[in-house]
Motif scaffolding. Structure first.
Motif, PDB file in Angstrom:
ATOM      1  N   VAL A   6       0.906  -1.020  -0.062  1.00 38.72           N
ATOM      2  CA  VAL A   6      -0.026  -0.013   0.206  1.00 38.72           C
ATOM      3  C   VAL A   6       0.884   1.270   0.017  1.00 38.72           C
ATOM      4  CG1 VAL A   6      -1.982  -1.019   1.213  1.00 38.72           C
ATOM      5  CG2 VAL A   6      -0.029  -0.175   2.697  1.00 38.72           C
ATOM      6  N   ASP A  59       0.057   4.131   1.577  1.00 40.83           N
ATOM      7  CA  ASP A  59      -0.319   4.819   3.107  1.00 40.83           C
ATOM      8  C   ASP A  59      -0.211   3.703   3.961  1.00 40.83           C
ATOM      9  OD1 ASP A  59      -0.996   5.900   5.185  1.00 40.83           O
ATOM     10  OD2 ASP A  59      -2.893   6.982   4.477  1.00 40.83           O
ATOM     11  N   GLU A  87      -1.280   3.347   6.955  1.00 40.82           N
ATOM     12  CA  GLU A  87      -2.405   3.459   7.775  1.00 40.82           C
ATOM     13  C   GLU A  87      -3.383   2.573   7.272  1.00 40.82           C
ATOM     14  OE1 GLU A  87      -3.527   4.548  10.633  1.00 40.82           O
ATOM     15  OE2 GLU A  87      -1.409   5.497  10.821  1.00 40.82           O
ATOM     16  N   ASP A  88      -3.490   2.236   5.725  1.00 40.16           N
ATOM     17  CA  ASP A  88      -4.246   1.147   4.938  1.00 40.16           C
ATOM     18  C   ASP A  88      -4.087  -0.260   5.621  1.00 40.16           C
ATOM     19  OD1 ASP A  88      -5.340   3.292   3.803  1.00 40.16           O
ATOM     20  OD2 ASP A  88      -4.194   2.763   1.947  1.00 40.16           O
ATOM     21  N   ASN A  89      -2.995  -0.492   6.332  1.00 39.29           N
ATOM     22  CA  ASN A  89      -2.746  -1.939   6.747  1.00 39.29           C
ATOM     23  C   ASN A  89      -3.046  -1.973   8.193  1.00 39.29           C
ATOM     24  OD1 ASN A  89      -2.182  -3.058   4.319  1.00 39.29           O
ATOM     25  ND2 ASN A  89       0.333  -2.769   4.440  1.00 39.29           N
ATOM     26  N   LYS A 107      -5.450  -2.173  10.103  1.00 37.76           N
ATOM     27  CA  LYS A 107      -6.694  -2.855  10.291  1.00 37.76           C
ATOM     28  C   LYS A 107      -6.334  -4.626  10.076  1.00 37.76           C
ATOM     29  CE  LYS A 107      -8.464  -2.702   5.547  1.00 37.76           C
ATOM     30  NZ  LYS A 107      -7.740  -1.727   5.010  1.00 37.76           N
ATOM     31  N   ASP A 135       5.809   0.047   6.032  1.00 40.70           N
ATOM     32  CA  ASP A 135       4.533  -0.220   7.349  1.00 40.70           C
ATOM     33  C   ASP A 135       4.973  -0.597   8.918  1.00 40.70           C
ATOM     34  OD1 ASP A 135       4.646  -2.788   6.865  1.00 40.70           O
ATOM     35  OD2 ASP A 135       2.916  -2.851   5.686  1.00 40.70           O
TER      36      ASP A 135
END
Ligand code: PLP
Length: 235
Positions: A164, A166, A168-170, A172, A204
């Motif tokens: 990804v 961003d 933050e998308d990971n 979750k 990430d």
């Protein structure tokens, strides 16, 4: 360069721990050295790094004899059953166990070599077709089956999150892995520990640490971009 990169990654790990109220000692930095020559690993070793991750059996076999004996080698890539025998006594942790058949082979080969094999169950957390790993809902069942085998010990879970832009998308997905580990821990089964969560890569790892990672696997962030060129030209 590698020394500076390592210092930067360590500082980022410290910051992520601080932000989430964790002790940096709980987080192991695994330097992912796949495709890198031994001389490059040596540089990281002299900068104080002791844990290296490889995704090919051949690279572990080539590099481990020529590098210092106190290096901890981790197998992080897809492992074929016929190659287990070459590395079972050379690695301290196999991150990529996603089938009972592979676990059975690890159990057999560890027995033959008189070692105990520590493993993680690899979870395909975002259910991506292109990725290895067991489905989240099958993870507990596989861990329970592996736990019955001799000479092999389930120490936790491993996941490769989607690529990804961003990080933050990971978040979750890292939360899902953490929650899954809590569920499995609550089964309270002999020979299953969920102490290790191997998740987070260059893009990430800080988010992964905030969500409970105990091993982060960082390649590009330490060694720079990988060059797969030479391998292509050999085909
Ligand atoms: C290559 C690899 C990494 C490291 O990836 P970077 O983005 O370079 O940090 C981590 N985990 C696995 C399983 C890998 O194959």
């Amino acid at each position: 360069m590698i020394q500076e990169n390592l210092a930067q990654v360590r500082e980022n790990i410290r910051k992520a721990c601080e932000k989430s109220g964790r002790d940096p000692k709980e987080v192991t930095l695994l330097a992912v050295s796949k495709t890198m020559p031994s001389s490059v690993l040596e540089e990281a070793y002299h900068a104080g790094n002791r844990a290296f991750g490889e995704n090919k059996v051949q690279e572990i076999m080539d590099k481990s004899p020529v590098l210092p004996g106190d290096i901890q080698w981790h197998m992080i890539g897809h492992l074929q059953r016929n190659k287990v025998k070459y590395i079972v006594d050379k690695v301290c942790l196999i991150h990529s166990v996603d089938s009972l058949r592979l676990a059975e082979e690890i159990s057999i080969q560890a027995g033959k070599k008189h070692v105990e094999a520590d493993i993680l169950v690899e979870v395909n957390i975002a259910q991506e077709e292109s990725k290895f790993g067991v489905a989240p809902e099958e993870t507990a069942k596989l861990a329970l089956e592996i736990a019955k085998l001799p000479h092999i010990h389930v120490k936790g879970l491993m996941a490769v999150a989607p690529f990804v832009e961003d990080p933050e998308d990971n978040r979750k997905y890292f939360q899902k892995i953490y929650n899954l580990s809590v569920d499995i821990q609550q089964l309270n089964t002999d020979n299953i520990s969920m102490a290790v969560l191997s998740m987070g890569m260059t893009g990430d790892y800080m988010v992964a640490i905030e969500e409970g990672a105990t091993i982060v696997r960082v390649g590009t962030g330490i060694f720079g971009e990988r060059n797969y060129q030479s391998k292509e030209s050999c085909r």
